[in-house]
Design a protein around this motif. Structure first.
Motif, PDB file in Angstrom:
ATOM      1  N   LEU A 239       7.693  -9.612  -4.460  1.00 56.92           N
ATOM      2  CA  LEU A 239       8.780 -10.359  -3.827  1.00 56.92           C
ATOM      3  C   LEU A 239       9.261 -11.489  -4.723  1.00 56.92           C
ATOM      4  N   THR A 240       8.331 -12.215  -5.323  1.00 63.16           N
ATOM      5  CA  THR A 240       8.612 -13.237  -6.337  1.00 63.16           C
ATOM      6  C   THR A 240       7.633 -13.038  -7.474  1.00 63.16           C
ATOM      7  N   GLU A 241       7.652 -13.917  -8.454  1.00 62.62           N
ATOM      8  CA  GLU A 241       6.732 -13.807  -9.581  1.00 62.62           C
ATOM      9  C   GLU A 241       5.288 -14.024  -9.143  1.00 62.62           C
ATOM     10  N   GLU A 242       5.080 -14.796  -8.095  1.00 65.74           N
ATOM     11  CA  GLU A 242       3.715 -15.102  -7.655  1.00 65.74           C
ATOM     12  C   GLU A 242       3.288 -14.276  -6.448  1.00 65.74           C
ATOM     13  N   ILE A 243       4.214 -13.725  -5.687  1.00 66.51           N
ATOM     14  CA  ILE A 243       3.875 -13.093  -4.414  1.00 66.51           C
ATOM     15  C   ILE A 243       4.281 -11.628  -4.453  1.00 66.51           C
ATOM     16  N   SER A 244       3.337 -10.768  -4.071  1.00 65.36           N
ATOM     17  CA  SER A 244       3.618  -9.351  -3.887  1.00 65.36           C
ATOM     18  C   SER A 244       3.428  -9.012  -2.407  1.00 65.36           C
ATOM     19  N   VAL A 245       4.125  -7.972  -1.940  1.00 66.09           N
ATOM     20  CA  VAL A 245       4.175  -7.630  -0.524  1.00 66.09           C
ATOM     21  C   VAL A 245       3.670  -6.210  -0.336  1.00 66.09           C
ATOM     22  N   ARG A 246       2.909  -6.008   0.745  1.00 65.15           N
ATOM     23  CA  ARG A 246       2.421  -4.685   1.100  1.00 65.15           C
ATOM     24  C   ARG A 246       2.714  -4.437   2.571  1.00 65.15           C
ATOM     25  N   PRO A 247       3.510  -3.402   2.930  1.00 71.67           N
ATOM     26  CA  PRO A 247       3.783  -3.118   4.343  1.00 71.67           C
ATOM     27  C   PRO A 247       2.527  -2.620   5.049  1.00 71.67           C
ATOM     28  N   LEU A 248       2.402  -2.952   6.322  1.00 71.19           N
ATOM     29  CA  LEU A 248       1.292  -2.517   7.162  1.00 71.19           C
ATOM     30  C   LEU A 248       1.779  -1.504   8.186  1.00 71.19           C
ATOM     31  N   ASP A 249       0.884  -0.637   8.583  1.00 69.85           N
ATOM     32  CA  ASP A 249       1.247   0.384   9.560  1.00 69.85           C
ATOM     33  C   ASP A 249       1.346  -0.179  10.982  1.00 69.85           C
ATOM     34  N   GLY A 250       0.666  -1.267  11.251  1.00 73.61           N
ATOM     35  CA  GLY A 250       0.671  -1.854  12.589  1.00 73.61           C
ATOM     36  C   GLY A 250       0.210  -3.296  12.528  1.00 73.61           C
ATOM     37  N   PRO A 251       0.022  -3.928  13.679  1.00 77.42           N
ATOM     38  CA  PRO A 251      -0.452  -5.319  13.694  1.00 77.42           C
ATOM     39  C   PRO A 251      -1.813  -5.426  13.032  1.00 77.42           C
ATOM     40  N   PRO A 252      -2.055  -6.458  12.249  1.00 74.92           N
ATOM     41  CA  PRO A 252      -3.355  -6.619  11.574  1.00 74.92           C
ATOM     42  C   PRO A 252      -4.441  -7.000  12.565  1.00 74.92           C
ATOM     43  N   ASN A 253      -5.669  -6.826  12.118  1.00 78.45           N
ATOM     44  CA  ASN A 253      -6.842  -7.166  12.924  1.00 78.45           C
ATOM     45  C   ASN A 253      -7.326  -8.550  12.507  1.00 78.45           C
ATOM     46  N   PHE A 254      -7.298  -9.506  13.471  1.00 73.36           N
ATOM     47  CA  PHE A 254      -7.676 -10.883  13.160  1.00 73.36           C
ATOM     48  C   PHE A 254      -9.081 -11.216  13.655  1.00 73.36           C
ATOM     49  N   GLN A 255      -9.918 -10.198  13.888  1.00 74.72           N
ATOM     50  CA  GLN A 255     -11.248 -10.476  14.385  1.00 74.72           C
ATOM     51  C   GLN A 255     -12.065 -11.218  13.344  1.00 74.72           C
TER      52      GLN A 255
ATOM     53  N   PHE B 258       9.196 -12.324  20.854  1.00 76.21           N
ATOM     54  CA  PHE B 258       9.823 -12.093  19.559  1.00 76.21           C
ATOM     55  C   PHE B 258      10.519 -10.735  19.477  1.00 76.21           C
ATOM     56  N   GLY B 259      10.092  -9.808  20.300  1.00 75.50           N
ATOM     57  CA  GLY B 259      10.713  -8.482  20.295  1.00 75.50           C
ATOM     58  C   GLY B 259      10.059  -7.546  19.293  1.00 75.50           C
ATOM     59  N   PRO B 260      10.680  -6.370  19.061  1.00 74.16           N
ATOM     60  CA  PRO B 260      10.112  -5.401  18.093  1.00 74.16           C
ATOM     61  C   PRO B 260      10.013  -6.010  16.704  1.00 74.16           C
ATOM     62  N   SER B 261       8.917  -5.738  16.018  1.00 73.61           N
ATOM     63  CA  SER B 261       8.694  -6.361  14.715  1.00 73.61           C
ATOM     64  C   SER B 261       7.804  -5.465  13.870  1.00 73.61           C
ATOM     65  N   ARG B 262       7.742  -5.791  12.582  1.00 69.90           N
ATOM     66  CA  ARG B 262       6.860  -5.123  11.633  1.00 69.90           C
ATOM     67  C   ARG B 262       6.077  -6.183  10.871  1.00 69.90           C
ATOM     68  N   TRP B 263       4.854  -5.778  10.466  1.00 67.40           N
ATOM     69  CA  TRP B 263       3.967  -6.709   9.784  1.00 67.40           C
ATOM     70  C   TRP B 263       3.876  -6.361   8.306  1.00 67.40           C
ATOM     71  N   PHE B 264       3.779  -7.438   7.486  1.00 60.58           N
ATOM     72  CA  PHE B 264       3.642  -7.294   6.035  1.00 60.58           C
ATOM     73  C   PHE B 264       2.511  -8.212   5.582  1.00 60.58           C
ATOM     74  N   ALA B 265       1.838  -7.760   4.497  1.00 63.55           N
ATOM     75  CA  ALA B 265       0.747  -8.543   3.904  1.00 63.55           C
ATOM     76  C   ALA B 265       1.212  -9.131   2.588  1.00 63.55           C
ATOM     77  N   LEU B 266       1.085 -10.436   2.444  1.00 62.79           N
ATOM     78  CA  LEU B 266       1.415 -11.132   1.201  1.00 62.79           C
ATOM     79  C   LEU B 266       0.144 -11.347   0.395  1.00 62.79           C
ATOM     80  N   SER B 267       0.286 -11.433  -0.919  1.00 64.07           N
ATOM     81  CA  SER B 267      -0.870 -11.485  -1.825  1.00 64.07           C
ATOM     82  C   SER B 267      -1.420 -12.895  -2.010  1.00 64.07           C
ATOM     83  N   VAL B 268      -1.037 -13.847  -1.184  1.00 61.33           N
ATOM     84  CA  VAL B 268      -1.542 -15.219  -1.294  1.00 61.33           C
ATOM     85  C   VAL B 268      -2.228 -15.574   0.018  1.00 61.33           C
TER      86      VAL B 268
END
Length: 681
Positions: free
Chosen positions: A510-526, A442-452
């Motif tokens: 981002l929309t009426e139902e969804i808010s977005v929060r930028p992350l500093d790096g890849p999330p931890n899926f443990q 996918f190449g260089p990317s950034r991660w974001f957290a959605l509120s849903v």
């Protein structure tokens, strides 16, 4: 060998005998019972015809007038029975033998008349032979030899009881010859029961079992199975072939498809009548048809001349079926081809089938359209007509033709006319399976957290279009979407991250139902849980993570000592027989049976204040309460508290008739009195 039989073999072109024929006529085996294993198409029919001839004729060279049968041949199918009858007819033609048939599906009255006229040899199927024996039209009292051909197939078809009945009806001093491609435990038990010191003959060698048959396993794409069958038939255009399918429906379907392609095709299946099956086989023998589509049972034991190709449209279910199918070709020293059509899902099954049958097959692909066209040209150039001298009329026509057309035009037109006799070959798809899907970078990317998240029933199929519409993103700008319990992590390409941030308002919505929060790096899926934001609610309240907890030690010494409670603290319903006994909460004392019995009322119980029971004025007294005196029950009262008066039958207590309608009849119900009875009150 008897001279009339030698002359018949010479007229048929038998210069040498096959191994099975030489084995069964060995002088040391004369008069013995035989258990023979021979390859399909190895000449068994002529072999047992030669073997039983001395038993039937003795020192004579010709049979006498026909009477009761001297020999009985049992075959599993109608086609094989007729084939055996034809073979024995020409083999015994110079001996004056009369061969009759008793086959299911034919007119039993004609068969009975033929048996009444007399026959030396009777050939039939098990069911019809048993029917004639039970009806008394077939007498086996003088039978000297019984032959069971394809005994393994007869047992597979469920004819064991019929065979036991037939062999039981034949004389015990007869000679029994049992032929089977394989000697299973059931065949061995049958031979032990009905044969006397049978001599074992095995002419099947591991190296030469498939010497005359070339096996091919053709890989085809899943939708091209029928196209591969057609191309294979087109490649072998001048040769007769048989196509095997597992079901009647598949036989009907393939027959229609091949007939629509211009191939002269007939079918054999169990639903056809005997006349239709005979016509189909005769069309194959005289050349009017060159392709036969059949099921296993219908084609069992048939012998088609010059059959050089066997196609397994459906893979056989076992190795015996594979060998019997393939045995329709490569007969009597002729070469043949057995081709298996193998779609991708059947490759492993085909490999196991060939391995169990000990067959080395050539794996390849079905003929392509270019290969078929080249084969057409080769057949055209090798046609014998090129060597035939020209007649005067043909030479004159050739001169006129070449005067008007060039040789190139004449040759091209001749080729087109030759190819027009056949349908065009099919263009097959490559049979290779699709390569495994590779993970793209996918190449260089950034991660974001959605509120849903899962709690909000978030799914990628509706999150993806929402992200694209809200930020005007391309499809390849959105990477992984990882849905967690309360939020979702989305991967956005680095080149589109600023565009995505521009679609978020100052409050991070981002929309009426969804808010977005930028992350500093890849999330931890443990452990399948999303990382909590800094300063958020801790995941474990008052407990350490399970991985950080010390292992619980189960030590007998650490268990608390259990002591019995003092008597004063015990519940009242506990019982303790002796001091020191452990009480049980399930030891609740039950009421005494005697107390239960005394609680019930009985006339014999002692009650000095109870009045004497009078059956005429009162019913059995019943207590009105605890400790109450028993009093006679008052008669039931009617309307207004007055007692019922004695009225007429069918009337109420006051003598008036019921208001429900007419007075019902008291007469017993008969067939003429259908009035309903009044229900009991």
């Amino acid at each position: 060998m008897i001279s009339p039989l030698s002359e018949a073999l010479a007229e048929r072109g038998y210069d040498t005998l096959t191994p099975v024929q030489e084995a069964v006529i060995a002088p040391e085996l004369a008069g013995s019972d035989l258990l023979v294993s021979a390859q399909t198409g190895s000449g068994k029919t002529v072999g047992f015809g030669l073997a039983i001839a001395p038993t039937l004729l003795g020192e004579a060279e010709k049979f006498g007038p026909p009477a009761v049968p001297l020999a009985l041949v049992v075959a599993p199918t109608r086609e094989l029975a007729f084939q055996v009858m034809r073979e024995l007819s020409w083999l015994y033609a110079k001996t004056g033998a009369v061969v009759a048939s008793c086959v299911g599906g034919m007119d039993i009255r004609q068969e009975r008349r033929a048996l009444d006229r007399g026959a030396h040899v009777v050939v039939g199927t098990p069911g019809r032979l048993r029917d004639h024996i039970e009806r008394g039209s077939l007498d086996l009292g003088d039978v000297r030899a019984v032959v069971l051909d394809e005994a393994d197939e007869m047992l597979d078809l469920g004819f064991r009881e019929d065979l036991e009945f037939i062999l039981g009806a034949a004389p015990e001093e007869r000679r029994t010859l049992l032929f089977s491609a394989t000697v299973s435990p059931m065949i061995a038990r049958l031979a032990e029961q009905f044969q006397r010191e049978a001599q074992r003959i095995n002419t099947i060698g591991a190296a030469e079992q498939h010497a005359d048959i070339s096996y091919q396993a053709l890989r085809v794409a899943a939708p091209d199975s029928e196209h591969a069958i057609f191309n294979l038939l087109r490649y072998h255009a001048d040769e007769s072939a048989i196509v095997f399918a597992n079901t009647r429906a598949a036989v009907t379907h393939l027959t229609t498809r091949l007939g629509n392609r211009g191939l002269a095709t007939v079918s054999l299946s169990g639903e056809l009548s005997q006349a239709e099956r005979s016509h189909a086989l005769q069309a194959m023998r005289d050349g009017r048809a060159r392709v036969c589509v059949a099921t296993d049972v219908a084609a069992r034991g048939i012998d088609l001349p010059k059959l050089s190709l066997v196609i397994h449209a459906d893979l056989p279910t076992n190795t015996e079926t594979l060998l019997h199918r393939s045995g329709r070709t490569g007969r009597a020293g002729r070469k043949g081809i057995s081709a298996l059509i193998v779609p991708p899902k059947m490759v492993k099954r085909a490999e196991r089938l060939l391995k169990w049958a000990k067959i080395e097959a050539d794996w390849g692909f079905a003929p392509s359209a270019d290969e078929i066209l080249r084969r057409d040209e080769e057949r055209l150039m090798s046609d014998p007509s090129w060597e035939t001298p020209l007649t005067e009329e043909e030479a004159a026509f050739a001169a006129r033709l070449l005067a008007q057309r060039s040789p190139e035009v004449v040759a091209a037109a001749f080729l087109r006319l030759h190819q027009s006799r056949h349908a065009a070959p099919e263009d097959l798809l490559p049979p290779e399976t699709k390569p495994a899907r590779e993970e793209r970078d996918f190449g260089p990317s950034r991660w974001f957290a959605l509120s849903v998240g899962r709690d909000d029933r978030a799914e990628p199929r509706w999150l993806l279009p929402v992200l694209r519409r809200a930020a005007d993103l391309e499809r390849n700008a959105i990477g992984a979407i990882r849905i967690q319990q309360s939020e979702t992590f989305v991967e956005i390409a680095e080149s589109s991250a600023e565009q995505f941030l521009g679609a978020i308002d100052a409050e991070g919505a981002l929309t009426e139902e969804i808010s977005v929060r930028p992350l500093d790096g890849p999330p931890n899926f443990q452990r399948g849980r999303a990382p909590r934001p800094e300063g958020g609610k801790p995941r474990f309240e008052g407990k350490k993570p399970r991985s950080d907890r010390p292992a619980r030690q189960f030590d007998e010494a650490s268990k608390p000592e259990r002591k019995a409670k003092p008597a004063a603290e015990r519940p009242k319903h506990w019982e303790q027989k002796e001091e020191g006994d452990k009480p049980s909460k399930f030891a609740k004392a039950a009421p005494k049976k005697e107390a239960k019995r005394k609680a019930k009322w009985s006339p014999e119980a002692e009650a000095p204040d109870r009045p004497e029971f009078d059956a005429e004025t009162a019913r059995k007294p019943a207590p009105s309460g605890k400790g109450a005196k028993y009093a006679p029950r008052k008669p039931a009262a009617g309307k207004g508290g007055k007692p019922f008066k004695k009225g007429k039958p069918g009337a109420s207590g006051d003598g008036k008739p019921f208001k429900g309608g007419a007075k019902p009849s008291r007469k017993p119900r008969t067939s003429g009195n259908d009035a309903p009875r009044r229900p009991k009150r």
